[in-house]
Design an enzyme around this catalytic site. Structure first.
Site, PDB file in Angstrom:
ATOM      1  CD  GLU A   1      57.615  61.260  16.494  1.00 14.54           C
ATOM      2  OE1 GLU A   1      57.700  61.056  15.276  1.00 14.54           O
ATOM      3  OE2 GLU A   1      56.526  61.255  17.092  1.00 14.54           O
TER       4      GLU A   1
ATOM      5  CD  GLU B   1      54.115  64.826  18.105  1.00 17.53           C
ATOM      6  OE1 GLU B   1      53.648  63.966  17.329  1.00 17.53           O
ATOM      7  OE2 GLU B   1      55.132  65.488  17.848  1.00 17.53           O
TER       8      GLU B   1
HETATM    9  C1  BGC Z   1      55.204  63.619  14.435  1.00 13.57           C
HETATM   10  C2  BGC Z   1      54.290  64.644  13.822  1.00 13.57           C
HETATM   11  C3  BGC Z   1      53.282  63.952  12.915  1.00 13.57           C
HETATM   12  C4  BGC Z   1      52.466  62.995  13.750  1.00 13.57           C
HETATM   13  C5  BGC Z   1      51.391  62.246  13.013  1.00 13.57           C
HETATM   14  C6  BGC Z   1      54.541  62.345  14.842  1.00 13.57           C
HETATM   15  O1  BGC Z   1      55.306  61.267  14.395  1.00 13.57           O
HETATM   16  O2  BGC Z   1      55.984  64.181  15.451  1.00 13.57           O
HETATM   17  O3  BGC Z   1      55.053  65.599  13.151  1.00 13.57           O
HETATM   18  O4  BGC Z   1      52.467  64.845  12.230  1.00 13.57           O
HETATM   19  O5  BGC Z   1      53.304  62.044  14.347  1.00 13.57           O
HETATM   20  O6  BGC Z   1      51.943  61.407  12.038  1.00 13.57           O
END
Ligand code: BGC
Length: 452
Positions: A167, A352
Site C-alpha cells: 500500500e 487483504e
Molecule cells: C493495512 C493493514 C491494516 C488494515 C486495516 C491495510 O491498510 O495493510 O496493515 O491493519 O488495512 O486498516
C-alpha cells in the site's frame, strides 16, 4: 451436491498479517528500531499510548501461531519482513539473528503445508534510514533493492510469492501528507516525492528479483473504488480526482508508465516533473497484482476539502464497520474486473480483505460470536467468486487479519482478527468468523451456498 461456488483448483486460501502489528519484541536479537518504534513513543500519536512492544507476541509464539493456521486449514499465509530486524541500520550489515526468525517462520509454514507470501515492506522503515530522509531520499531505491536482494538470496528457494511494497498510497498519504502514520509528516511537497521514490524502489526491487529470484514478484496496493454521488459535472470531476489519487497514482505508472493527468490538478505546484527514465524503472513487468480491499466511497465535490476537493457521502441504508467503512461487496467485484480491464489479464490476489467490528468478550466455552464479520466474509468471498466468473484470474484470497493486532495509530482499539487475542493474557481464540472461514476452505467454497 454440486456447489454454485467453485473456485479454481489451486486457489490459495490465506490470512494476512504484518510484522510490526503482531510480532512484538521489536529490538530482539540485534534488530534496529523502525519508524513505528519511534512513532508509538511520541506522546499523543497513538490511541491510549499503545505500542508494538508486545503486540501479539508472535515473535515468541510463532510455532503455535502456525499450528493455529494449520488447524483452520489455511493453505497460504501472507506476512511481512521487518527490514530493521534484517538490517538494523537499514543498509550494509546483515543481522543473522533477525533474519533467522523469518527462515524459521518459512520453514514452519512449509512443514505445515502452508504457502508463504512475503511482503518486503509493510510500513516499518528502519529509523536509521529515516534519519537520512527515508522515502524522500532518492537513494532509498538502492537501499531497498539491497535489502530485497538479501531476502531473495536467502529465501527464494522456499518463498515463491514476493510482494515489494504494501500500500504505497497509505505510506504517502498517512506518513507524509496527513501525518497520521509514521513518520508523521504533513507536507504537500513531500507527498509526491515519497510516492515517486516508493515507486522507484519497487521498480529496483523487481529488477533485483529478476537477478536473484526464480518465482513471482508483485506489488500490493489498496484500492477503494469511487462512485459519483450524482451525475453533476463537478461530482464526476471530484470522483475522478479521488480515484486518480488513491487508485491510479500507483498502478498507472507501474503498468502504463505515467501518472494520471489529475495529479497536477490535485497537487498544483507541489507536483514535480519527473525524468522520463524513472518510468522505465517503475514500469518493470510484474508477475501478479495484490489488491487489498475494504470499502468504497461515494464522492461529491467539496471545495473546502484539500487536496482533492472531494468528500465521501455517507450511505443511509448501508452497514458501516467500526472504522467507519461502508460494507459494499459489489465494489470488490468491480475492483477486480476494473484492474483486469485497465491493466490487462495479470494474475491477481486479494491480499487483504476484512472488517473491524465490535467483538463481545470471549464467552464461556471459548466462543466469540462475530456475526457481522461472518456476514462480511461470506459476501466478499461471493464477490471474489463473481469476478472469477467474469474471467478475472484471481489466484487466492487472504483474510485480514489472522488475529487481532495493533491497528497502527488506533492502537488495539479496533479488532480485525478472525482469531481473538486477549491482550492481557495473549490467549488466542478463533472467532465464529475463523470457524466459518475454515468451513469455506474445507469445502473449497461450497459452503458459501448455504444461508448463514
Ligand atoms: C493495512 C493493514 C491494516 C488494515 C486495516 C491495510 O491498510 O495493510 O496493515 O491493519 O488495512 O486498516
Amino acid at each position: 451436491m454440486p456447489s454454485n461456488f467453485r473456485f479454481p483448483p489451486r486457489f490459495l486460501w490465506g490470512a494476512a498479517t504484518s510484522a510490526y502489528q503482531i510480532e512484538g519484541s521489536p529490538l530482539a536479537d540485534g534488530a534496529g528500531p523502525s519508524i513505528w518504534h519511534r512513532f508509538v513513543r511520541t506522546p499523543g500519536l497513538v490511541k491510549d499510548g499503545d505500542t508494538g512492544d508486545v503486540a501479539c507476541d508472535h515473535y515468541q509464539r510463532m510455532a503455535a501461531d502456525v499450528a493455529l493456521m494449520k488447524s483452520l486449514g489455511l493453505t497460504a499465509y501472507r506476512f511481512s519482513i521487518a527490514w530493521a530486524r534484517v538490517m538494523p541500520e537499514g543498509r550494509g550489515r546483515v543481522n543473522e539473528g533477525g533474519l533467522g526468525f523469518y527462515e524459521r517462520l518459512v520453514d514452519t509454514l512449509l512443514e505445515n503445508g502452508i504457502e508463504p507470501m512475503a511482503t518486503l515492506y509493510h510500513w516499518d522503515l528502519p529509523a536509521a534510514l529515516d534519519d537520512r530522509g527515508g522515502w524522500l531520499n532518492p537513494d532509498v531505491a538502492d537501499w531497498f533493492a539491497d535489502y530485497a536482494s538479501v531476502m531473495y538470496r536467502r529465501l527464494d528457494d522456499r518463498v515463491k510469492l514476493w510482494a515489494t511494497l504494501n500500500e504505497p498510497w497509505v505510506v504517502t498519504d498517512g506518513g507524509y501528507l496527513h501525518g497520521a502514520l509514521a513518520p508523521g509528516h504533513r507536507n504537500r511537497f513531500e507527498a509526491p516525492i515519497a510516492s515517486h521514490q516508493l515507486l522507484r524502489s519497487h521498480g529496483k526491487a523487481v529488477q533485483a528479483y529478476r537477478a536473484h529470484g526464480k518465482h513471482q514478484v508483485g506489488l500490493v496496493v489498496n484500492i477503494e473504488p469511487k462512485y459519483p454521488a450524482t451525475n453533476a459535472p463537478e461530482d464526476l470531476a471530484a470522483t475522478r480526482r479521488a480515484d486518480a489519487y488513491m487508485n491510479r497514482q500507483y498502478l498507472d505508472p507501474v503498468f502504463l508508465g505515467h501518472y494520471p493527468d489529475e495529479m497536477h490538478e490535485i497537487f498544483g505546484e507541489a507536483w514535480p516533473e519527473w525524468p522520463a527514465e524513472d518510468f522505465d524503472l517503475i514500469k518493470q513487468p510484474i508477475d501478479f497484482l495484490g489488491i487489498n480491499w475494504y470499502t468504497r466511497n461515494v464522492v461529491r465535490h467539496d471545495a473546502q476539502q484539500w487536496p482533492l476537493q472531494a468528500v465521501p457521502v455517507r450511505q443511509p441504508l448501508s452497514t458501516y464497520t467500526e472504522t467507519g467503512w461502508e460494507v459494499y461487496p459489489q465494489g470488490l467485484t468491480d475492483t477486480l474486473t476494473w484492474a483486469r480491464d485497465r491493466y490487462g489479464p495479470i494474475p491477481q490476489y486479494v491480499t487483504e480483505n476484512g472488517a473491524a467490528f465490535f467483538d463481545p468478550p470471549v464467552a464461556q466455552g471459548g466462543r466469540v460470536r462475530d456475526p457481522l464479520r461472518v456476514d462480511y466474509f461470506q459476501k466478499h468471498l461471493k464477490a471474489v467468486h463473481a469476478a472469477i466468473g467474469q474471467g478475472v484470474d484471481v489466484r487466492g484470497y487472504f483474510a485480514w487479519s489472522l488475529m487481532d493486532n495493533l491497528e497502527w495509530s488506533l492502537g488495539y482499539s479496533k479488532r480485525f482478527g478472525i482469531v481473538h487475542v486477549n491482550f492481557a493474557t495473549l490467549e488466542r481464540t478463533p472467532k465464529d468468523s475463523a470457524r466459518y472461514y475454515a468451513q469455506v476452505i474445507a469445502s473449497h467454497g461450497g459452503v458459501l451456498d448455504e444461508a448463514l
